[in-house]
Design an enzyme around this catalytic site. Structure first.
Site, PDB file in Angstrom:
ATOM      1  CG  HIS A  29     -53.033  20.457  54.992  1.00 44.85           C
ATOM      2  ND1 HIS A  29     -52.489  21.324  54.080  1.00 44.85           N
ATOM      3  CD2 HIS A  29     -52.744  19.210  54.537  1.00 44.85           C
ATOM      4  CE1 HIS A  29     -51.900  20.644  53.108  1.00 44.85           C
ATOM      5  NE2 HIS A  29     -52.045  19.361  53.363  1.00 44.85           N
ATOM      6  CD  GLN A  78     -50.077  16.776  51.078  1.00 45.89           C
ATOM      7  OE1 GLN A  78     -50.832  17.279  51.917  1.00 45.89           O
ATOM      8  NE2 GLN A  78     -50.017  15.479  50.882  1.00 45.89           N
ATOM      9  CB  CYS A  91     -51.107  25.869  53.711  1.00 42.39           C
ATOM     10  SG  CYS A  91     -52.193  26.993  54.567  1.00 42.39           S
ATOM     11  CD  GLU A  92     -49.613  28.713  47.334  1.00 40.17           C
ATOM     12  OE1 GLU A  92     -48.402  28.849  47.164  1.00 40.17           O
ATOM     13  OE2 GLU A  92     -50.422  28.523  46.408  1.00 40.17           O
ATOM     14  CG  HIS A  93     -54.424  28.411  50.237  1.00 43.29           C
ATOM     15  ND1 HIS A  93     -54.338  27.042  50.104  1.00 43.29           N
ATOM     16  CD2 HIS A  93     -54.388  28.906  48.992  1.00 43.29           C
ATOM     17  CE1 HIS A  93     -54.273  26.734  48.828  1.00 43.29           C
ATOM     18  NE2 HIS A  93     -54.303  27.838  48.126  1.00 43.29           N
ATOM     19  CG  HIS A  94     -55.550  29.309  55.662  1.00 46.68           C
ATOM     20  ND1 HIS A  94     -55.730  28.214  54.847  1.00 46.68           N
ATOM     21  CD2 HIS A  94     -56.743  29.963  55.669  1.00 46.68           C
ATOM     22  CE1 HIS A  94     -56.966  28.194  54.389  1.00 46.68           C
ATOM     23  NE2 HIS A  94     -57.604  29.247  54.860  1.00 46.68           N
ATOM     24  CB  CYS A 136     -55.327  25.855  57.244  1.00 43.98           C
ATOM     25  SG  CYS A 136     -55.225  24.812  55.794  1.00 43.98           S
TER      26      CYS A 136
HETATM   27  N1  LIG Z   1     -55.035  21.671  47.233  1.00 47.90           N
HETATM   28  C1  LIG Z   1     -54.579  22.143  48.386  1.00 47.90           C
HETATM   29  N2  LIG Z   1     -55.382  22.899  49.129  1.00 47.90           N
HETATM   30  C2  LIG Z   1     -54.896  23.346  50.309  1.00 47.90           C
HETATM   31  C3  LIG Z   1     -53.627  23.065  50.767  1.00 47.90           C
HETATM   32  N3  LIG Z   1     -53.468  23.659  51.972  1.00 47.90           N
HETATM   33  C4  LIG Z   1     -54.627  24.289  52.236  1.00 47.90           C
HETATM   34  N4  LIG Z   1     -55.501  24.105  51.232  1.00 47.90           N
HETATM   35  C5  LIG Z   1     -56.879  24.548  51.010  1.00 47.90           C
HETATM   36  O1  LIG Z   1     -56.891  25.810  50.422  1.00 47.90           O
HETATM   37  C6  LIG Z   1     -58.263  26.184  50.369  1.00 47.90           C
HETATM   38  C7  LIG Z   1     -58.397  27.677  50.360  1.00 47.90           C
HETATM   39  O2  LIG Z   1     -59.755  27.892  50.114  1.00 47.90           O
HETATM   40  P1  LIG Z   1     -60.516  29.271  50.318  1.00 47.90           P
HETATM   41  O3  LIG Z   1     -61.974  28.999  50.158  1.00 47.90           O
HETATM   42  O4  LIG Z   1     -59.870  30.291  49.450  1.00 47.90           O
HETATM   43  O5  LIG Z   1     -60.137  29.635  51.815  1.00 47.90           O
HETATM   44  P2  LIG Z   1     -61.013  29.496  53.129  1.00 47.90           P
HETATM   45  O6  LIG Z   1     -62.268  30.277  53.009  1.00 47.90           O
HETATM   46  O7  LIG Z   1     -60.127  29.857  54.278  1.00 47.90           O
HETATM   47  O8  LIG Z   1     -61.357  27.927  53.126  1.00 47.90           O
HETATM   48  P3  LIG Z   1     -61.713  26.968  54.327  1.00 47.90           P
HETATM   49  O9  LIG Z   1     -60.410  26.365  54.797  1.00 47.90           O
HETATM   50  O10 LIG Z   1     -62.620  25.935  53.738  1.00 47.90           O
HETATM   51  O11 LIG Z   1     -62.368  27.770  55.424  1.00 47.90           O
HETATM   52  C8  LIG Z   1     -58.911  25.455  51.529  1.00 47.90           C
HETATM   53  O12 LIG Z   1     -59.819  24.534  50.985  1.00 47.90           O
HETATM   54  C9  LIG Z   1     -57.749  24.710  52.200  1.00 47.90           C
HETATM   55  O13 LIG Z   1     -58.144  23.467  52.740  1.00 47.90           O
HETATM   56  C10 LIG Z   1     -52.800  22.258  49.947  1.00 47.90           C
HETATM   57  O14 LIG Z   1     -51.649  21.956  50.246  1.00 47.90           O
HETATM   58  N5  LIG Z   1     -53.324  21.827  48.773  1.00 47.90           N
HETATM   59 ZN   LIG Z   2     -54.287  26.532  54.494  1.00 50.38          ZN
END
Ligand SMILES: Nc1nc2c(ncn2[C@@H]2O[C@H](COP(=O)(O)OP(=O)(O)OP(=O)(O)O)[C@@H](O)[C@H]2O)c(=O)[nH]1
Ligand SMILES: [Zn+2]
Length: 197
Positions: free
Chosen positions: A153, A125, A84-87, A155
């Site tokens: 996921h 995704q 995932c690009e977020h974590h 994360c």
């Molecule tokens: N739509 C989508 N969201 C994703 C995917 N992979 C991870 N995420 C979400 O990306 C979001 C990033 O949210 P943020 O609030 O910026 O990050 P965060 O504080 O680490 O969020 P939490 O995971 O809720 O602790 C999270 O809700 C993850 O679950 C994906 O493939 N698609």
């Molecule tokens: Zn993630």
């Protein structure tokens, strides 16, 4: 193939950064077990993102065959791992692809190769689903294509909300899959027992 040649420019620099990361995490990068870790991680990360240097469209255009088959082709249960690009944590699961040809088919393994290329990039995704669909639509020009991805996921499992069992399903489709009947045919074939073969 020599695995060393698979690695891209910037590998040494990447490893140096991981040495710093280890320090910042409170570790001693000089201790025996960690001496080679920065380079191991750098190589692993280059492998997990190798899709940036691969051309998914070319994979399909290099393996197009003319064929008068006009019914649905389904390749289901294609295992994938992505990040995932977020974590930058893994998400993983199965991709199911269906298309209805329009004079041209492609090698079945090539569909899995397309999945591989797009999943070896930092992703969400939804975009992964869409990119696989677009690539097949743009190269084969079929009557329609549909992609379904089911994934977990890490994360959401290892950190954050810590839900171990939730599965995310995404889908995208084009052409004849705009018809509910066609989508239902795909979904019912997806649910069919493939364990028998
Ligand atoms: N739509 C989508 N969201 C994703 C995917 N992979 C991870 N995420 C979400 O990306 C979001 C990033 O949210 P943020 O609030 O910026 O990050 P965060 O504080 O680490 O969020 P939490 O995971 O809720 O602790 C999270 O809700 C993850 O679950 C994906 O493939 N698609
Ligand atoms: Zn993630």
């Amino acid at each position: 193939m020599n695995p060393e040649t698979e690695f891209r420019e910037g590998l040494d620099e990447l490893a140096e950064h991981y040495t710093e990361v280890l320090k910042l995490l409170g570790e001693d990068p000089e201790r025996e077990g960690l001496v080679k870790t920065p380079m191991r991680v750098a190589k692993a990360m280059q492998i997990l993102t190798r899709g940036y240097t691969q051309d998914a469209h070319k994979v399909l255009t290099d393996a197009l065959f003319e064929e008068k088959y006009n019914q649905m082709v389904i390749v289901k249960d294609i295992d994938f791992f992505s990040m995932c690009e977020h974590h930058m944590l893994p998400f993983y699961g199965k991709v199911h692809v269906a298309y209805i040809p329009n004079g041209k088919i492609t090698g079945l393994s090539k569909i899995a190769r397309v999945v591989d290329i797009y999943s070896h990039r930092l992703q969400v995704q939804e975009r992964l689903t869409q990119q696989i669909k677009d690539c097949i639509q743009e190269t084969l020009n079929p009557q329609g294509v549909m992609v379904v991805i089911e994934a977990k996921h890490m994360c959401m499992q290892m950190r954050g909300v810590e839900k171990q069992n939730s599965i995310t399903t995404t889908s995208d489709y084009s052409g004849v899959f705009n018809s509910l009947n066609t989508r239902q045919e795909f979904m019912s074939l997806l649910r069919g027992e493939s364990k028998r073969i």
